[in-house]
Design a protein around this motif. Structure first.
Motif, PDB file in Angstrom:
ATOM      1  N   SER A 319       0.830  -1.200   0.000  1.00 32.94           N
ATOM      2  CA  SER A 319       0.000   0.000   0.000  1.00 32.94           C
ATOM      3  C   SER A 319       0.870   1.258   0.000  1.00 32.94           C
ATOM      4  O   SER A 319       0.551   2.258  -0.636  1.00 32.94           O
ATOM      5  CB  SER A 319      -0.925   0.014   1.221  1.00 32.94           C
ATOM      6  N   LEU A 412     -12.495  19.218  -3.373  1.00 35.22           N
ATOM      7  CA  LEU A 412     -13.005  17.930  -3.856  1.00 35.22           C
ATOM      8  C   LEU A 412     -13.304  17.948  -5.342  1.00 35.22           C
ATOM      9  O   LEU A 412     -13.746  16.945  -5.892  1.00 35.22           O
ATOM     10  CB  LEU A 412     -14.225  17.455  -3.049  1.00 35.22           C
ATOM     11  N   MET A 414     -15.488  18.981  -7.446  1.00 30.46           N
ATOM     12  CA  MET A 414     -16.768  18.645  -8.087  1.00 30.46           C
ATOM     13  C   MET A 414     -17.131  19.654  -9.154  1.00 30.46           C
ATOM     14  O   MET A 414     -17.922  19.374 -10.044  1.00 30.46           O
ATOM     15  CB  MET A 414     -17.900  18.638  -7.052  1.00 30.46           C
TER      16      MET A 414
ATOM     17  N   PRO B  17      -6.680  -6.500  -1.598  1.00 30.75           N
ATOM     18  CA  PRO B  17      -5.783  -6.407  -0.440  1.00 30.75           C
ATOM     19  C   PRO B  17      -5.060  -5.060  -0.364  1.00 30.75           C
ATOM     20  O   PRO B  17      -3.836  -4.998  -0.323  1.00 30.75           O
ATOM     21  CB  PRO B  17      -4.809  -7.566  -0.656  1.00 30.75           C
ATOM     22  N   ILE B  18      -5.828  -3.995  -0.359  1.00 35.07           N
ATOM     23  CA  ILE B  18      -5.265  -2.639  -0.306  1.00 35.07           C
ATOM     24  C   ILE B  18      -5.753  -1.992   0.987  1.00 35.07           C
ATOM     25  O   ILE B  18      -6.931  -2.127   1.333  1.00 35.07           O
ATOM     26  CB  ILE B  18      -5.729  -1.813  -1.525  1.00 35.07           C
ATOM     27  N   GLU B  19      -4.868  -1.290   1.686  1.00 37.96           N
ATOM     28  CA  GLU B  19      -5.248  -0.611   2.926  1.00 37.96           C
ATOM     29  C   GLU B  19      -5.771   0.792   2.638  1.00 37.96           C
ATOM     30  O   GLU B  19      -5.440   1.386   1.617  1.00 37.96           O
ATOM     31  CB  GLU B  19      -4.021  -0.497   3.852  1.00 37.96           C
ATOM     32  N   ASN B  20      -6.536   1.326   3.581  1.00 35.21           N
ATOM     33  CA  ASN B  20      -6.999   2.717   3.510  1.00 35.21           C
ATOM     34  C   ASN B  20      -7.752   3.029   2.221  1.00 35.21           C
ATOM     35  O   ASN B  20      -7.529   4.072   1.596  1.00 35.21           O
ATOM     36  CB  ASN B  20      -5.820   3.701   3.634  1.00 35.21           C
ATOM     37  N   ASP B  22     -10.290   4.687   0.526  1.00 33.31           N
ATOM     38  CA  ASP B  22     -11.146   5.784   0.974  1.00 33.31           C
ATOM     39  C   ASP B  22     -12.352   5.914   0.056  1.00 33.31           C
ATOM     40  O   ASP B  22     -12.386   5.345  -1.039  1.00 33.31           O
ATOM     41  CB  ASP B  22     -10.335   7.091   1.038  1.00 33.31           C
ATOM     42  N   ASP B  24     -13.367   8.353  -1.659  1.00 31.69           N
ATOM     43  CA  ASP B  24     -13.102   9.006  -2.952  1.00 31.69           C
ATOM     44  C   ASP B  24     -12.692   7.978  -4.006  1.00 31.69           C
ATOM     45  O   ASP B  24     -12.892   8.198  -5.200  1.00 31.69           O
ATOM     46  CB  ASP B  24     -12.000  10.062  -2.817  1.00 31.69           C
ATOM     47  N   GLN B  25     -12.084   6.851  -3.568  1.00 27.57           N
ATOM     48  CA  GLN B  25     -11.759   5.783  -4.527  1.00 27.57           C
ATOM     49  C   GLN B  25     -13.019   4.986  -4.852  1.00 27.57           C
ATOM     50  O   GLN B  25     -13.235   4.580  -5.985  1.00 27.57           O
ATOM     51  CB  GLN B  25     -10.689   4.832  -3.969  1.00 27.57           C
ATOM     52  N   ALA B  29     -15.807  12.123  -6.395  1.00 22.83           N
ATOM     53  CA  ALA B  29     -16.768  13.208  -6.158  1.00 22.83           C
ATOM     54  C   ALA B  29     -17.516  13.633  -7.416  1.00 22.83           C
ATOM     55  O   ALA B  29     -18.680  14.031  -7.341  1.00 22.83           O
ATOM     56  CB  ALA B  29     -16.051  14.413  -5.556  1.00 22.83           C
ATOM     57  N   ASP B  47     -11.921   5.276 -10.956  1.00 23.78           N
ATOM     58  CA  ASP B  47     -10.592   5.624 -11.469  1.00 23.78           C
ATOM     59  C   ASP B  47      -9.574   4.492 -11.318  1.00 23.78           C
ATOM     60  O   ASP B  47      -8.505   4.553 -11.922  1.00 23.78           O
ATOM     61  CB  ASP B  47     -10.081   6.911 -10.798  1.00 23.78           C
ATOM     62  N   TRP B  48      -9.916   3.483 -10.527  1.00 25.22           N
ATOM     63  CA  TRP B  48      -9.071   2.282 -10.476  1.00 25.22           C
ATOM     64  C   TRP B  48      -9.517   1.285 -11.549  1.00 25.22           C
ATOM     65  O   TRP B  48      -8.771   0.429 -11.992  1.00 25.22           O
ATOM     66  CB  TRP B  48      -9.170   1.609  -9.094  1.00 25.22           C
TER      67      TRP B  48
END
Lengths: 467, 198
Positions: A319, A412, A414, B17-20, B22, B24-25, B29, B47-48
């Motif tokens: 990560s 953000l 938007m 298996p990714i931490e954090n 969020d 937004d992922q 927005a 976006d991923w």
């Protein structure tokens, strides 16, 4: 009143429990509810579907901020989807008799800026909004936190939500802050120590000399970012600084009501000997101007430091590497001297007058670096007016900056204020997540002074060298 | 909005298996502009999942058809950041009914329970066992038993209990939500208001 010593948090929480459910959450009463255009439309739709109405419309306040353009606000909003959301807020608030400060209203601005500056936010209140940075209002000794849209519907229809009571954390910072160290640096430092999840499940009280000596604007910056370490919210006991800030504001109590309120507010502090579930202590002297290098707000370091190697970083290696790859950074890179393409000053974190004063203190007599695009966005029209009245606008204009109109803007992204893919931004906002400021945008969070230093030099620069 | 009742769910799972991770992922927005709760699953992990030209990113797990199922298994601190319930809507709309992680952000956990997604918090050790089981067999079945509050890797029989408060558990099993409950309390709320400070 019980003789057991209790915390500020307990005093306010316990005074708002309508019912305790065995093996379940508390039915929790909400004094003030803020809404905006993005997280409210589906809640209003829910009311209609269920045939419900708004129980206490006078306890809800609406402002448009997330989706609004920051130039040409007098023209129709061009993005049809944004325009539709703004229209929905106008229609819904009119239908139920809710106060609405829409685009063009002189009271309009970011919800967490306009609430306090108009005296809606008061000590001892419970305050919610469909926005995680509602924690900002904790600066006044309120319990304030972000909620989801289902909960917005609950508050509209019953003025209550169902909440398990969080555990209690106290963070003490004592000593004297160094040169060019701002409230933003204090909170980025705390988050870097606790990590982005270190306060999850807790409600934080900030205590100690550093917060006692801080302005309300600074306290709001700190409480605002409580959510960035996972905390539901953060609060600071109200004191003379708080009372002086509130007095005379439009919706603040007046006359006899003021005296009565003040007597109550003075009881809102943690009693000697009250217990917290966990407590942390930091020394102000250890804090320097901060900057983030990764993709969560816990990934911050002192601006003169090098990026940690993954073993020191406290998260999984994969990560951590993903994060540095996204940023285009490497372990052990120096942050000083890294090129900056965009600078954003504004947001509910750093969009208040004090932030623009700090920014202006560095840009005064200097020029914006040619290759830097800077977005200077006040948190509200009232802040915008202060910027003009105090001569800050002249300083900004002289240095090659333009002042935009209020809104959440590039925090953000938007609206149209998006950082392009691959570009680097030094931003005074609150989140450096992947794509937060636009798809592919690379964000470094920092204080208004660090942002100003980057704007005039075009690279990450220690503001202490410019003051 | 009503959601499907949840009792026992047996399904394969999608590993992340990714931490954090969020919110937004989970839903950027720019996809929050809807005024109705519709179609958010299309932009889950936008976006991923997609390149800038809207072509799928081949190395992202949702684009790998060996993985499927109603359970998302993710690294610690899942759902941090923004309070946007749209993140939970997107996960539900895509077809997930359960998210398993070793740690959840608070607001996301609340939002999930409110929309009918069960957040199952397991130990870091058990999370690793799940990832290993899926690595060994992408079709590995997990059983989430809400009445018993257990999660089981069926291939190995390894099992762990998870926490959920009795009130929320009852709601999930019956498809009730908090708004139903609060509507039944209006007299109490009116009485409370008459004594409140503000």
């Amino acid at each position: 009143m019980s003789n057991n010593p209790s915390t500020l948090f307990d005093k306010v929480w316990d005074a708002h429990v309508v019912r305790k459910i065995d093996d379940g959450p508390d039915v929790f009463f909400i004094d003030r509810h803020f809404i905006h255009e993005v997280t409210s439309p589906v809640a209003f739709l829910g009311l209609e579907t269920r045939g419900l109405t708004v129980m206490f419309p006078e306890k809800t306040f609406a402002t448009a901020d997330h989706n609004t353009p920051t130039i040409n606000q007098h023209l129709p909003v061009q993005d049809p989807l944004s325009a539709k959301q703004l229209k929905a807020l106008e229609t819904n608030t009119a239908k139920y008799g809710i106060s609405h400060w829409g685009l063009g209203n002189p009271k309009n601005g970011i919800v967490h800026v306009v609430g306090p500056e108009n005296g809606i936010t008061l000590p001892g209140m419970t305050i919610v909004c469909g926005d995680s940075h509602t924690s900002t209002h904790g600066a006044f000794g309120a319990i304030a936190f972000g909620i989801g849209t289902s909960e917005v519907e609950m508050v509209l229809s019953s003025q209550c939500i169902m909440q398990p009571k969080p555990r209690k954390m106290r963070i003490n910072v004592n000593g004297k802050l160094g040169k060019a160290v701002l409230p933003k640096d204090v909170v980025l430092y705390i988050i870097s120590k606790l990590t982005a999840a270190g306060a999850t499940g807790y409600f934080v009280e900030y205590a100690g000399e550093v917060f006692e000596n801080m302005s309300m604007e600074g306290r709001m910056t700190v409480c605002n970012m409580s959510i960035e370490m996972g905390a539901r919210g953060g609060m600071i006991a109200p004191d003379e600084t708080t009372f002086n800030y509130i007095k005379g504001r439009e919706k603040a109590p007046k006359g006899e009501a003021w005296d009565k309120a003040l007597a109550y507010w003075k009881t809102l502090k943690t009693d000697e000997g009250a217990q917290f579930d966990i407590e942390y202590n930091y020394d102000a002297a250890d804090i320097e101007p901060m900057i983030t290098f990764g993709t969560n707000p816990g990934m911050g370091i002192g601006i003169s430091h090098h990026i940690p190697v993954s073993q020191e970083a406290g998260s999984g290696k994969a990560s951590y590497e993903k994060s540095l790859n996204y940023m285009g950074f490497h372990e052990d890179d120096a942050m000083l001297g890294k090129k900056v393409d965009y600078v954003f000053i504004g947001s509910c974190t750093n969009g208040r007058i004090e932030d623009f004063r700090a920014f202006a203190s560095i840009v005064k007599g200097r020029k914006k670096a040619d290759h830097v695009t800077a977005w200077v966005v006040p948190g509200s029209h009232i802040v915008e007016q202060q910027i003009k009245d105090e001569g800050i606008l002249d300083i900004l204009t002289e240095a090659g900056f333009q002042l935009r109109q209020p809104g959440c803007s590039a925090c953000l992204a938007m609206n149209d204020d998006k950082i392009p893919a691959g570009k680097y931004a030094v931003s005074t906002s609150n989140r450096n997540f992947e794509g937060r400021q636009g798809p592919g945008a690379r964000t470094m969070l920092a204080s208004p002074l660090v942002a100003a230093a980057a704007a005039v030099t075009g690279v990450v620069t220690d503001p202490r060298t410019l003051l | 909005m009503a959601y499907d009742k949840f009792t026992i769910l047996t399904s394969s799972a999608v590993p992340m298996p990714i931490e954090n991770v969020d919110t937004d992922q989970i839903i950027p927005a720019r996809f929050l502009k809807a005024t109705q709760r519709k179609g958010f699953g299309d932009n889950l992990f936008r976006d991923w999942r997609y390149n800038g030209d809207d072509t799928p990113k081949k190395d992202f797990v949702l684009n790998n058809n060996i993985y499927s199922g109603k359970i998302l298994v993710a690294g610690k601190n899942f759902g941090s950041g923004s309070s946007r319930e749209h993140a939970a809507w997107a996960i539900y709309d895509y077809g997930f009914r359960c998210v398993v992680s070793s740690f959840f952000a608070d607001i996301f956990k609340n939002n999930s329970l409110n929309v009918g997604i069960l957040p199952v918090q397991v130990s870091a050790v058990f999370l690793d066992k799940i990832f290993s089981a899926i690595e060994a067999d992408p079709n590995a079945q997990l059983e989430i038993n809400l009445p018993e509050q257990t999660i089981t890797i069926l291939a190995t029989g390894e099992k762990e209990s998870f926490d959920i408060n009795g009130y929320k558990k009852h709601n999930m099993i019956n498809g009730y939500d908090d708004i139903d409950y609060l509507q039944s309390m209006k007299d109490d709320i009116r009485a409370f208001v008459s004594t409140s400070q503000y």
